[in-house]
Scaffold this active site. Structure first.
Site, PDB file in Angstrom:
ATOM      1  CB  CYS A  90      -1.005  -0.024   1.141  1.00 24.53           C
ATOM      2  SG  CYS A  90      -2.375   1.144   0.874  1.00 24.53           S
ATOM      3  CG  HIS A 180      -3.945  -3.283   2.919  1.00 20.53           C
ATOM      4  ND1 HIS A 180      -2.895  -2.830   3.684  1.00 20.53           N
ATOM      5  CD2 HIS A 180      -4.557  -2.174   2.415  1.00 20.53           C
ATOM      6  CE1 HIS A 180      -2.877  -1.497   3.664  1.00 20.53           C
ATOM      7  NE2 HIS A 180      -3.875  -1.082   2.897  1.00 20.53           N
ATOM      8  CD  GLU A 182      -1.434  -5.446   5.372  1.00 18.35           C
ATOM      9  OE1 GLU A 182      -1.508  -4.215   5.474  1.00 18.35           O
ATOM     10  OE2 GLU A 182      -1.496  -6.045   4.279  1.00 18.35           O
TER      11      GLU A 182
END
Length: 246
Positions: A90, A180, A182
């Site tokens: 990001c 993303h 995570e």
């Protein structure tokens, strides 16, 4: 043990599940949390790879607005120059694009927020880390800026209908992901509850955004935990080369 330097620009975006996958793959994570005042190393000595996460800062912020990103840019430039195994996510991917000679800007079609799909590009098929990813994997998007121009020579690995430059590789081992992988449910809720502009850019309210993200989190793990393991393999190989024979 192979050591991965982990730069956390904001504790709103910790390594979370990605950190767990990388540890399970045998990496030692040296986490530096910038919002806690932890220092950014001057160089990458003693590390076999680099992970840079996201945060509410903008890649367009000047040094007086986000001084903590100055050192992050220096590390990304060093990683690029050395072709060190790197994963930038990001905000990290936007900073990587900038230091590599590409550029970012405020997203021309507004924020891209919530559970989404990206489409793997043909060039990704031969990539050792990205190649085994399915053709259209689930991801979590949460960005207001976009990478409008990749570094010269970069390989585009995935795109979305809203923004083309979703995943890319520079050199052999440096990867940027606009999206993303995570996240956990608490992180997504925190983002949704503190980003009314982002939420308003979607057809959904906060609860629906969180529910949709929760629904895809098992699929994210199925796809991106093996991706993390393959990236860890690059870091292990780097460590083996650094230690030399015997």
């Amino acid at each position: 043990m192979a050591r991965l330097l982990v730069i956390v620009p904001s504790d709103t975006d910790p390594p979370a599940r990605l950190g767990g996958w990388l540890r399970a793959a045998g990496l030692e994570l040296d986490e530096r949390h910038l919002s806690l005042g932890e220092p950014v190393p001057a160089d990458l000595t003693g590390h076999d790879g680099l992970l840079v996460l996201g945060g509410p800062q903008s890649s367009l912020d000047p040094a007086d607005v986000s001084p903590e990103l100055v050192g992050v840019r220096h590390l990304l430039a060093q990683a690029l120059a050395a072709d060190l195994p790197t994963l930038a996510i990001c905000l990290g991917a936007q900073l990587l694009a900038q230091v590599g000679g590409g550029s970012t800007r405020v997203g021309v079609d507004g924020p891209e927020v919530g559970a989404a799909l990206v489409a793997k590009r043909d060039a990704a098929d031969g990539d050792p880390v990205f190649g085994p990813v399915p053709l259209s994997p689930d991801v979590i998007e949460w960005h207001h800026d976009e990478i409008d121009r990749l570094p010269a020579g970069a390989t585009l690995l995935a795109s979305s209908p809203a923004y083309r430059n979703q995943a890319y590789r520079v050199g052999r081992q440096v990867y940027g992901l606009q999206f993303h992988i995570e996240t956990d449910e608490a992180m997504v809720r925190g983002w949704a509850e503190t980003d009314p502009v982002g939420v308003a850019s979607t057809p959904f309210d906060v609860e629906t955004i969180c529910a949709r993200a929760g629904d895809v989190h098992p699929d994210l793990e199925e796809v991106w935990a093996p991706f993390a393991e393959r990236f860890a393999g690059l870091v292990h190989a780097q460590a083996a080369g650094r230690s030399g024979p015997g």
